[in-house]
Design an enzyme around this catalytic site. Structure first.
Site, PDB file in Angstrom:
ATOM      1  N   THR A  71       0.833  -1.204   0.000  1.00 47.19           N
ATOM      2  CA  THR A  71       0.000   0.000   0.000  1.00 47.19           C
ATOM      3  C   THR A  71       0.868   1.254   0.000  1.00 47.19           C
ATOM      4  O   THR A  71       0.650   2.184  -0.784  1.00 47.19           O
ATOM      5  CB  THR A  71      -0.949   0.003   1.212  1.00 47.19           C
ATOM      6  OG1 THR A  71      -1.919  -1.041   1.045  1.00 47.19           O
ATOM      7  CG2 THR A  71      -1.685   1.337   1.328  1.00 47.19           C
ATOM      8  N   ASN A 152      -5.927  -9.742  -7.104  1.00 47.98           N
ATOM      9  CA  ASN A 152      -5.995 -10.370  -5.797  1.00 47.98           C
ATOM     10  C   ASN A 152      -7.312 -11.085  -5.527  1.00 47.98           C
ATOM     11  O   ASN A 152      -7.417 -11.866  -4.582  1.00 47.98           O
ATOM     12  CB  ASN A 152      -5.748  -9.324  -4.697  1.00 47.98           C
ATOM     13  CG  ASN A 152      -6.676  -8.139  -4.805  1.00 47.98           C
ATOM     14  OD1 ASN A 152      -6.688  -7.437  -5.829  1.00 47.98           O
ATOM     15  ND2 ASN A 152      -7.461  -7.878  -3.778  1.00 47.98           N
ATOM     16  N   GLN A 180       0.444  -9.780  -5.603  1.00 48.41           N
ATOM     17  CA  GLN A 180      -0.135 -11.113  -5.747  1.00 48.41           C
ATOM     18  C   GLN A 180       0.483 -11.823  -6.948  1.00 48.41           C
ATOM     19  O   GLN A 180       0.702 -11.220  -8.000  1.00 48.41           O
ATOM     20  CB  GLN A 180      -1.644 -11.000  -5.959  1.00 48.41           C
ATOM     21  CG  GLN A 180      -2.430 -12.211  -5.524  1.00 48.41           C
ATOM     22  CD  GLN A 180      -2.671 -12.241  -4.031  1.00 48.41           C
ATOM     23  OE1 GLN A 180      -3.272 -11.364  -3.445  1.00 48.41           O
ATOM     24  NE2 GLN A 180      -2.174 -13.279  -3.384  1.00 48.41           N
ATOM     25  N   ALA A 201       5.763  -8.470   1.621  1.00 45.39           N
ATOM     26  CA  ALA A 201       6.287  -9.736   2.130  1.00 45.39           C
ATOM     27  C   ALA A 201       5.192 -10.699   2.556  1.00 45.39           C
ATOM     28  O   ALA A 201       5.330 -11.910   2.428  1.00 45.39           O
ATOM     29  CB  ALA A 201       7.230  -9.466   3.302  1.00 45.39           C
ATOM     30  N   HIS A 202       4.079 -10.163   3.069  1.00 47.37           N
ATOM     31  CA  HIS A 202       3.104 -11.048   3.707  1.00 47.37           C
ATOM     32  C   HIS A 202       2.277 -11.865   2.723  1.00 47.37           C
ATOM     33  O   HIS A 202       1.520 -12.757   3.127  1.00 47.37           O
ATOM     34  CB  HIS A 202       2.183 -10.260   4.650  1.00 47.37           C
ATOM     35  CG  HIS A 202       1.079  -9.513   3.974  1.00 47.37           C
ATOM     36  ND1 HIS A 202      -0.208 -10.004   3.887  1.00 47.37           N
ATOM     37  CD2 HIS A 202       1.049  -8.314   3.362  1.00 47.37           C
ATOM     38  CE1 HIS A 202      -0.973  -9.135   3.257  1.00 47.37           C
ATOM     39  NE2 HIS A 202      -0.228  -8.093   2.929  1.00 47.37           N
ATOM     40  N   THR A 241      13.435   4.722  10.750  1.00 45.37           N
ATOM     41  CA  THR A 241      14.293   3.623  11.163  1.00 45.37           C
ATOM     42  C   THR A 241      13.848   2.324  10.498  1.00 45.37           C
ATOM     43  O   THR A 241      12.664   1.971  10.528  1.00 45.37           O
ATOM     44  CB  THR A 241      14.271   3.454  12.688  1.00 45.37           C
ATOM     45  OG1 THR A 241      14.707   4.669  13.294  1.00 45.37           O
ATOM     46  CG2 THR A 241      15.158   2.306  13.131  1.00 45.37           C
ATOM     47  N   CYS A 328      -8.832  -6.129   2.179  1.00 43.49           N
ATOM     48  CA  CYS A 328      -8.730  -4.691   2.436  1.00 43.49           C
ATOM     49  C   CYS A 328     -10.068  -3.987   2.302  1.00 43.49           C
ATOM     50  O   CYS A 328     -10.170  -2.791   2.531  1.00 43.49           O
ATOM     51  CB  CYS A 328      -7.718  -4.064   1.475  1.00 43.49           C
ATOM     52  SG  CYS A 328      -6.049  -4.682   1.739  1.00 43.49           S
TER      53      CYS A 328
END
Length: 393
Positions: A71, A152, A180, A201-202, A241, A328
Site C-alpha cells: 500500500t 488479488n 499477488q 512480504a506477507h 528507522t 482490504c
C-alpha cells in the site's frame, strides 16, 4: 480450521522466522548505526535482503526501496511519479484499470482531486485489460500506466509484456502492483519493461508490515518525489528507522519463493483443479480466466446460484477460512468492484467465493474443505426461498 485465504495473507514460513529471530532477540541495532559492529551487522542484513528481493525481479539491489508494504509502495509510486513530473510540466495524465487494488484506485482518486487527469480502463469478462486499450489511452501528457501483475480476487493476469512494450515505446512509466502472484508468474523487470513495481512480504510467507518498491534507476531513470520525510533512509525516498527483522524475513521469503515457485505453482494448480472438481456437483461458475489460463495457480473464484456468500461464510467460519473478495475491503457490504467491473452483475458478485490455496495446503485439506463448504452451501440453498435467491443464470 482449514486455511484457504492465502490471497489475503500467508503464514510466516518457519525458515523465514529462523532468519528473523536473531534480530528480534539479540541483534537489535539500528541499521543506520554503522559506527559499531552491531549496527554494521544490521546494515549487512538489510543489504543482503535487498539483494534477495531484487533477485526475484531480475533487478539490481540498488533499485529496491524498502517500505511498510505494498500500500505504501503504491502510494509512493503513483504520487511520487506524478509529483516528479510536475517539476517539469503542468498537465499530468495517469492510466489505470477499474479492477486495481484500492491502494492504487484510492491513490489515483487522491491525485485526481489535485488536478491529475485519470483514465480508468475497462476489463473484459475474464478481468484482463486489452493492451490496445492501454495504447489508445496514452496521450502527450501521460506520465504513468499502473496495471497490476495478478488480480488479488480473481487471479487474472493481463499481458504485461505487451503493455510494457507499449509504454516503453511511448516514453511512459509502467507501474506494476505485484503483491499477488509474484514468483508463480515470474516477473523480470527488464523483459516486461517495468519502471516501478510494488511488493509485499506477507503475500509470500514473509512478515506483515514490510514491502518494497522497485525503482528503475536508468534507461529511463524514474524521477520520484518522496512522500515521507525523515532521516534520509532508503536513498532519501522513505525516511524512518528500518525494520531490520522484518526486512531480513522479507529477503528470506523472496529467496525461498525464487527457489520453489515453479514446482510449488504446479502443485497449487493441481490442488485447485481437485477443489473445482470436488465442488462440481454444486455447479460452480468460474469467475476470471480459465483454470489453466493466465491466472494465479492457487486462485479459485467461483459463484453459486441461489446463495448469499456472506451468509455462507458465517456458517463455515469455524471450519474453513475463505473470503468473498479483498481483505482490504472488510466491512464493505457492496459487491466486489472487481467482479462488477468484469460485467458479472451484483447478484453473481454477491454469490461468489474466493479460495486461496497455499504452500502448506494438501489434498486432505482440499477434500475436507470441499465437504465442509458443500454442507454449508446446500444448507443455505435449502433455506432460501425462490424469491430470495439471486437469479443470474
Amino acid at each position: 480450521m482449514i486455511y484457504l485465504d492465502h490471497h489475503a495473507t500467508t503464514p510466516v514460513d518457519a525458515r523465514v522466522l529462523e532468519v528473523m529471530l536473531p534480530h528480534l532477540r539479540g541483534d537489535a541495532a539500528n541499521a543506520a548505526s554503522r559506527n559499531h559492529r552491531a549496527g554494521r551487522r544490521a546494515a549487512d542484513a538489510v543489504e543482503a535482503a535487498r539483494a534477495q528481493v531484487a533477485a526475484l525481479l531480475g533487478a539490481n539491489a540498488r533499485s529496491i526501496v524498502f517500505t511498510s508494504g505494498a500500500t505504501e509502495s503504491n502510494n509512493l509510486a503513483l504520487k511520487g511519479a506524478v509529483e516528479g513530473a510536475r517539476l517539469e510540466r503542468e498537465a499530468i495524465h495517469v492510466i489505470t484499470q477499474r479492477t486495481e487494488h484500492k491502494a492504487v484506485l484510492d491513490s489515483a482518486r487522491h491525485l485526481e482531486r489535485q488536478g491529475t487527469r485519470i483514465t480508468r480502463l475497462d476489463v473484459d469478462g475474464q478481468g484482463r485489460v486489452d493492451p490496445e486499450a492501454v495504447e489508445a489511452a496514452i496521450v502527450d501528457d501521460t506520465v504513468l500506466v499502473s496495471i497490476m501483475w495478478t488480480n488479488n480476487e480473481t487471479g487474472a493476469h493481463s499481458d504485461l509484456e505487451a503493455i510494457g512494450r507499449i509504454t516503453r515505446r511511448r516514453g511512459v512509466y509502467l507501474h506494476i502492483d505485484a503483491s499477488q502472484g509474484l514468483g508463480y508468474l515470474p516477473l523480470d523487470v527488464d523483459r516486461v519493461g517495468a519502471d516501478l513495481v510494488s511488493l509485499t512480504a506477507h503475500k509470500m510467507y514473509g512478515p506483515k508490515g514490510v514491502g518494497a518498491l522497485f525503482l528503475r534507476r536508468r534507461d529511463p531513470r524514474v524521477r520520484l518525489v518522496a512522500q515521507q520525510d525523515g532521516g534520509g533512509q532508503e536513498f532519501g525516498l522513505r525516511g524512518g528507522t528500518l525494520n531490520v527483522p522484518a526486512i531480513a524475513g522479507f529477503g528470506a521469503a523472496a529467496a525461498i519463493l525464487k527457489e520453489c515457485a515453479k514446482e510449488e505453482g504446479a502443485r497449487l494448480a493441481r490442488l485447485r483443479t481437485r477443489l473445482f472438481n470436488a465442488l462440481a456437483a454444486a455447479e460452480p461458475l468460474l469467475n476470471g480466466p480459465p483454470l489453466h489460463g493466465p491466472r494465479h495457480p492457487g486462485n479459485l473464484n467461483v459463484a453459486f446460484k441461489g446463495v448469499d456468500a456472506a451468509a455462507v461464510l458465517v456458517d463455515i467460519a469455524h471450519d474453513l477460512a475463505i473470503s468473498t473478495g479483498s481483505a482490504c475491503s472488510t466491512g464493505n457490504t457492496e459487491p466486489s468492484h472487481v467482479l462488477m467491473a468484469m460485467g458479472l452483475g451484483s447478484d453473481r458478485a454477491s454469490s461468489s467465493f474466493r479460495f486461496g490455496i497455499g504452500r502448506h495446503t494438501d489434498e486432505a485439506d482440499i477434500d475436507a474443505a470441499a465437504a465442509a463448504f458443500l454442507t454449508a452451501l446446500n444448507g443455505a440453498r435449502s433455506t432460501a426461498t425462490e424469491a430470495d435467491a439471486p437469479d443470474f443464470w
